[in-house]
Design a protein around this motif. Structure first.
Motif, PDB file in Angstrom:
ATOM      1  N   ARG A  52       0.826  -1.209   0.000  1.00  0.00           N
ATOM      2  CA  ARG A  52       0.000   0.000   0.000  1.00  0.00           C
ATOM      3  C   ARG A  52       0.858   1.256   0.000  1.00  0.00           C
ATOM      4  O   ARG A  52       0.618   2.193  -0.749  1.00  0.00           O
ATOM      5  CB  ARG A  52      -0.932   0.015   1.202  1.00  0.00           C
ATOM      6  N   MET A  53       1.887   1.266   0.854  1.00  0.00           N
ATOM      7  CA  MET A  53       2.772   2.421   0.924  1.00  0.00           C
ATOM      8  C   MET A  53       3.543   2.597  -0.386  1.00  0.00           C
ATOM      9  O   MET A  53       3.686   3.714  -0.889  1.00  0.00           O
ATOM     10  CB  MET A  53       3.752   2.265   2.083  1.00  0.00           C
ATOM     11  N   LEU A  54       4.014   1.496  -0.954  1.00  0.00           N
ATOM     12  CA  LEU A  54       4.766   1.576  -2.201  1.00  0.00           C
ATOM     13  C   LEU A  54       3.897   2.050  -3.357  1.00  0.00           C
ATOM     14  O   LEU A  54       4.359   2.803  -4.216  1.00  0.00           O
ATOM     15  CB  LEU A  54       5.388   0.216  -2.526  1.00  0.00           C
ATOM     16  N   ILE A  55       2.638   1.639  -3.384  1.00  0.00           N
ATOM     17  CA  ILE A  55       1.739   2.065  -4.463  1.00  0.00           C
ATOM     18  C   ILE A  55       1.544   3.572  -4.426  1.00  0.00           C
ATOM     19  O   ILE A  55       1.516   4.231  -5.462  1.00  0.00           O
ATOM     20  CB  ILE A  55       0.403   1.290  -4.398  1.00  0.00           C
ATOM     21  N   VAL A  56       1.442   4.139  -3.237  1.00  0.00           N
ATOM     22  CA  VAL A  56       1.313   5.603  -3.113  1.00  0.00           C
ATOM     23  C   VAL A  56       2.554   6.283  -3.675  1.00  0.00           C
ATOM     24  O   VAL A  56       2.465   7.266  -4.423  1.00  0.00           O
ATOM     25  CB  VAL A  56       1.055   6.008  -1.646  1.00  0.00           C
ATOM     26  N   LYS A  57       3.739   5.765  -3.342  1.00  0.00           N
ATOM     27  CA  LYS A  57       4.984   6.333  -3.868  1.00  0.00           C
ATOM     28  C   LYS A  57       5.062   6.189  -5.385  1.00  0.00           C
ATOM     29  O   LYS A  57       5.519   7.093  -6.081  1.00  0.00           O
ATOM     30  CB  LYS A  57       6.197   5.671  -3.223  1.00  0.00           C
ATOM     31  N   GLN A  78      14.541  -1.703  -1.254  1.00  0.00           N
ATOM     32  CA  GLN A  78      14.161  -2.531  -0.113  1.00  0.00           C
ATOM     33  C   GLN A  78      13.575  -1.624   0.962  1.00  0.00           C
ATOM     34  O   GLN A  78      14.103  -0.546   1.230  1.00  0.00           O
ATOM     35  CB  GLN A  78      15.382  -3.263   0.434  1.00  0.00           C
ATOM     36  N   VAL A  79      12.482  -2.064   1.539  1.00  0.00           N
ATOM     37  CA  VAL A  79      11.852  -1.309   2.614  1.00  0.00           C
ATOM     38  C   VAL A  79      11.363  -2.305   3.674  1.00  0.00           C
ATOM     39  O   VAL A  79      10.669  -3.273   3.360  1.00  0.00           O
ATOM     40  CB  VAL A  79      10.699  -0.422   2.087  1.00  0.00           C
ATOM     41  N   ASN A  80      11.807  -2.107   4.909  1.00  0.00           N
ATOM     42  CA  ASN A  80      11.432  -2.972   6.041  1.00  0.00           C
ATOM     43  C   ASN A  80      11.645  -4.457   5.755  1.00  0.00           C
ATOM     44  O   ASN A  80      10.809  -5.297   6.079  1.00  0.00           O
ATOM     45  CB  ASN A  80       9.978  -2.728   6.450  1.00  0.00           C
ATOM     46  N   GLU A 124       8.997  -9.272  -2.506  1.00  0.00           N
ATOM     47  CA  GLU A 124       9.475 -10.557  -2.002  1.00  0.00           C
ATOM     48  C   GLU A 124       9.957 -10.392  -0.569  1.00  0.00           C
ATOM     49  O   GLU A 124      10.654  -9.429  -0.239  1.00  0.00           O
ATOM     50  CB  GLU A 124      10.609 -11.094  -2.864  1.00  0.00           C
ATOM     51  N   HIS A 125       9.548 -11.350   0.273  1.00  0.00           N
ATOM     52  CA  HIS A 125       9.973 -11.342   1.679  1.00  0.00           C
ATOM     53  C   HIS A 125       9.971 -12.773   2.204  1.00  0.00           C
ATOM     54  O   HIS A 125       8.951 -13.455   2.181  1.00  0.00           O
ATOM     55  CB  HIS A 125       9.028 -10.488   2.518  1.00  0.00           C
TER      56      HIS A 125
END
Length: 142
Positions: A52-57, A78-80, A124-125
């Motif tokens: 969700r956060m990445l889609i906003v960015k 990479q994020v979190n 991917e995680h």
């Protein structure tokens, strides 16, 4: 005189042991499956939260790119603890609909300024991966 037996025979103890260990094996397999499913569900939840956060960015980046001549882009990072890569490509570039000018008696075709982008986001995680595809509209205010 009848002699009364005290305790269990060796065969009875062995049969009881086989039954006990069989039940323990089945229970441990079920428990292990539940733990594995729980870990995967947690990873999916984490991926969805970051998506969700990445889609906003990505939407903000597309709006900025729509003012330029760029028609294709990609970004990775990479994020979190979640690795991501997104790719975007313009699939349509159009103008607003024609307008009829009453004074001139003709249709006026506005300049092309609306870009429709196809965006693919791969996340991917921990061995779990997810691909999201969506469309984003961008425009040039010039």
């Amino acid at each position: 005189m009848s002699k009364r037996q005290q305790g269990f025979t060796l065969v009875e103890v062995l049969v009881a042991s086989v039954i006990l260990f069989s039940v323990l094996a089945v229970v441990s397999l079920v428990y292990r499956g539940a733990i594995t499913a729980s870990v995967k569900a947690t990873q999916h939840l984490k991926i969805n939260a970051e998506a969700r956060m990445l889609i906003v960015k990505i939407e903000q980046s597309i709006l900025e790119l729509s003012t330029s001549e760029i028609n294709k882009t990609q970004q990775k990072g990479q994020v979190n603890g979640i690795e991501y890569i997104w790719k975007a490509q313009v699939i349509d570039f159009r103008s607003a609909p024609k307008k009829f000018d009453v004074d001139l008696g003709t249709f006026i075709v506005p300049p092309r300024k609306y870009k429709l982008w196809r965006v693919t986001l791969n996340l991917e995680h921990g061995g779990v991966s997810k691909e999201l595809t969506f469309h984003q509209l961008g425009w040039n205010n010039a």
